[in-house]
Design an enzyme around this catalytic site. Structure first.
Site, PDB file in Angstrom:
ATOM      1  N   CYS A 226      -3.133 -15.087  17.577  1.00  0.00           N
ATOM      2  CA  CYS A 226      -3.462 -16.466  17.935  1.00  0.00           C
ATOM      3  C   CYS A 226      -2.364 -17.372  17.420  1.00  0.00           C
ATOM      4  O   CYS A 226      -1.822 -17.144  16.345  1.00  0.00           O
ATOM      5  CB  CYS A 226      -4.766 -16.895  17.269  1.00  0.00           C
ATOM      6  SG  CYS A 226      -6.138 -15.884  17.715  1.00  0.00           S
TER       7      CYS A 226
ATOM      8  N   GLY B  52      -5.830   1.524  22.708  1.00  0.00           N
ATOM      9  CA  GLY B  52      -4.905   1.219  23.789  1.00  0.00           C
ATOM     10  C   GLY B  52      -5.068   2.253  24.895  1.00  0.00           C
ATOM     11  O   GLY B  52      -4.499   3.328  24.838  1.00  0.00           O
TER      12      GLY B  52
END
Lengths: 246, 304
Positions: free
Chosen positions: B130, B243
């Site tokens: 972020c 992933g």
């Protein structure tokens, strides 16, 4: 869940109809299923498809062969299995006391109205079916009254299906009820017509979906009550609640 | 039966399969799709102090063996999470990893402290992908100094296991893994999504409204395995690898590369019960291969 394909055929043009076994009778018109294209990871995501009928243990979907995923799907044959999750989402819920039921359909967006009419045989429905050209009107719906519009003028009126809707005498009646499914531009026009004419309406929105059951937040719809998810809070929304983006 | 239990800090999981944040809602959405007690844990949608509406549409698009998303961290906020979601989650008996984020260090610490006090939250996972609004928008997860400071300040505020989820969008993940360990975190999860972009050539518009989004799915798996290996060979704390996991072999790749546990993300959309299936298949695989303890696989890579 793997389901056996019983029938898979072209409806002419780019539309295809697939029927597969579906022993459970719980689905309602307006709801959709998520269809997995293949067991491989490419294409990866399931495709949302409107339920076009559910009868005698068979579910029907109708889809438009528009891209790689649906082209691969078109290769599936009767007897093979298709992986389907659902049904998901909200359904059409026309008021019992509506004076007229007006169904506005754009292209492959006519599919849920087949199911709606099947489940409401005794209710009179007027269909307004529009597409770019004749090929886009490939779904045959046993409405009590049908009107067509094509952008190229190849079938009936040249122009937009919403123009045909506006000319219909039932539009003078405040107790009429409009239901619509099709491209965004058409839905927005129907929404504005509902608000302007103070007629109740339901709009079935088609959005890209990642999951179909409310967790990916990929199909957000801006409404007066904040973000809603087209997959679980929709796909059928009340007219006059959506905030359209220009 | 092989031992499938693994430890992340003080938290013991029944097995190493965890559903990844952002793909599993608040868990309750999956209660009718799988037995939540049969998976190691699930990670919640990323939570912030205040609710967030997220990004404009379109937010997702499909790519070869993957997808790009730009949801924009839409979430219900901590108040609604605690009052509306958590009571339902507690009833499922699931192990809960609360994923959280902030825009400033203060917001991170405040969110973490609140989650630490909530009954039914078993561990915290900090999303550091972020932008830091106090530092010109640089991502917390891309600067080792910033990341160590953030980790240390959150560490001081919480007693539950703290996992830091690393971004792959960096030149070298190893200094960041080290920063997380130095900051006192219990574990690392890796990787978050890869920054990606896709264009509709007919309209010449980006397929995602915000132009860039996070690429996930099987397409990113080799990158993820490589980064998990780099993390595992750099730090001593456990790694949770994720992933593009689709099969039990994929999960094994991460374990062998050095992950103590794995997370399954995008495939939850396609096959909502996949975490339960993979947990079961992993156990069967160990039995069939004569592996007595799944932990024996961790970091068992053989280099020639």
């Amino acid at each position: 869940m793997k389901r056996k394909i019983i029938r898979h055929e072209s409806l002419g043009g780019r539309y295809r109809s697939m029927d597969f076994e579906w022993p459970d009778d719980g689905a309602k018109p307006g709801q959709f299923v998520m269809v997995r294209i293949s067991d491989s990871t490419d294409p990866l995501l399931r495709r949302p498809m409107s339920i076009a009928n559910l009868e005698d243990g068979l579910m029907s979907i109708i889809y438009n062969v528009a891209g790689r995923g649906t082209s691969l799907m078109a290769e599936k044959r009767a007897g093979e299995a298709v992986d389907v999750l659902g049904p998901f989402g909200t359904s059409f819920d026309p008021p019992k006391n509506a004076s007229h039921l007006l169904c506005v359909m754009g292209g492959v967006g006519a599919a849920p109205f087949l199911f709606l009419k099947k489940r409401n045989k005794d209710r009179k429905m007027v269909g307004f079916y529009g597409a770019a050209n004749k090929d886009g009107l490939g779904i045959s719906i046993p409405m009590d009254e049908m009107h067509f519009a094509t952008e190229d003028g190849s079938v009936e009126k040249r122009g937009l299906v919403t123009d045909v809707l506006l000319e219909h005498p039932a539009m003078k009646n405040r107790d009429a009820h409009i239901m619509a499914c099709g491209p965004k531009g058409m839905l927005r026009a129907v929404d504005e017509i509902c608000v302007k004419h103070k007629i109740s309406g339901e709009l079935s929105l088609e959005e890209r979906m990642g999951c179909g059951f409310g967790v990916c937040l990929g199909c957000a719809v801006e409404t007066d009550a904040g973000n809603k998810r087209a997959c679980v809070d929709g796909p059928v929304f009340k007219a006059g609640t959506i905030r359209w983006r220009t | 039966m092989a031992n499938m239990k693994v430890r992340i800090g003080s938290l013991e999981l029944a097995n190493p399969v965890i559903a990844a944040s952002g793909t599993f809602g608040y868990g309750v959405e999956f209660a009718d799709k799988l037995d939540l007690r049969k998976i190691g844990a699930f990670a919640t949608k990323g939570l912030s102090l205040k609710k967030r509406a997220g990004n404009p549409m379109p937010r997702i698009c499909e790519t070869p063996s993957g997808m790009i998303n730009s949801i924009g961290l839409e979430n219900v906020g901590l108040d609604a999470f605690e009052s509306e979601k958590l009571p339902l989650i507690r009833k499922t008996g699931a192990r809960v990893v609360a994923n959280f984020f902030g825009e400033t260090q203060g917001e991170y610490v405040a969110a973490a402290a609140r989650l630490d006090a909530m009954d039914g939250v078993h561990a915290l996972e900090m999303n550091v992908s972020c932008p830091n609004v106090e530092k010109g928008g640089i991502e917390f997860g891309s600067d080792p100094v910033l990341l160590e400071k953030l980790t240390a300040s959150v560490r001081k505020a919480v007693r539950k296991p703290l996992i830091v989820k690393l971004s792959p969008n960096v030149a070298d993940v190893r200094p960041l893994a080290m920063a997380v360990q130095n900051g006192g975190a219990d574990a690392i999860s890796a990787i978050n999504t890869l920054k990606g972009m896709s264009i509709n050539v007919r309209t010449r518009e980006p397929k995602i409204r915000r132009v860039f989004g996070g690429l996930s799915g099987p397409a990113i798996r080799p990158v993820a395995v490589r980064m998990v290996y780099e993390c595992a060979t750099t730090v001593k704390i456990p790694i949770i690898g994720l992933g593009g996991i689709t099969t039990v072999e994929d999960a094994l790749e991460f374990l062998i590369a050095g992950a103590t546990a794995v997370q399954v993300g995008t495939m939850n959309f396609v096959e909502p019960s996949i975490c339960e299936r993979l947990a079961d298949e992993l156990s069967k695989w160990c039995d069939a291969e004569g592996i007595a303890d799944v932990n024996d696989l961790v970091g068992s890579l053989k280099l020639g």
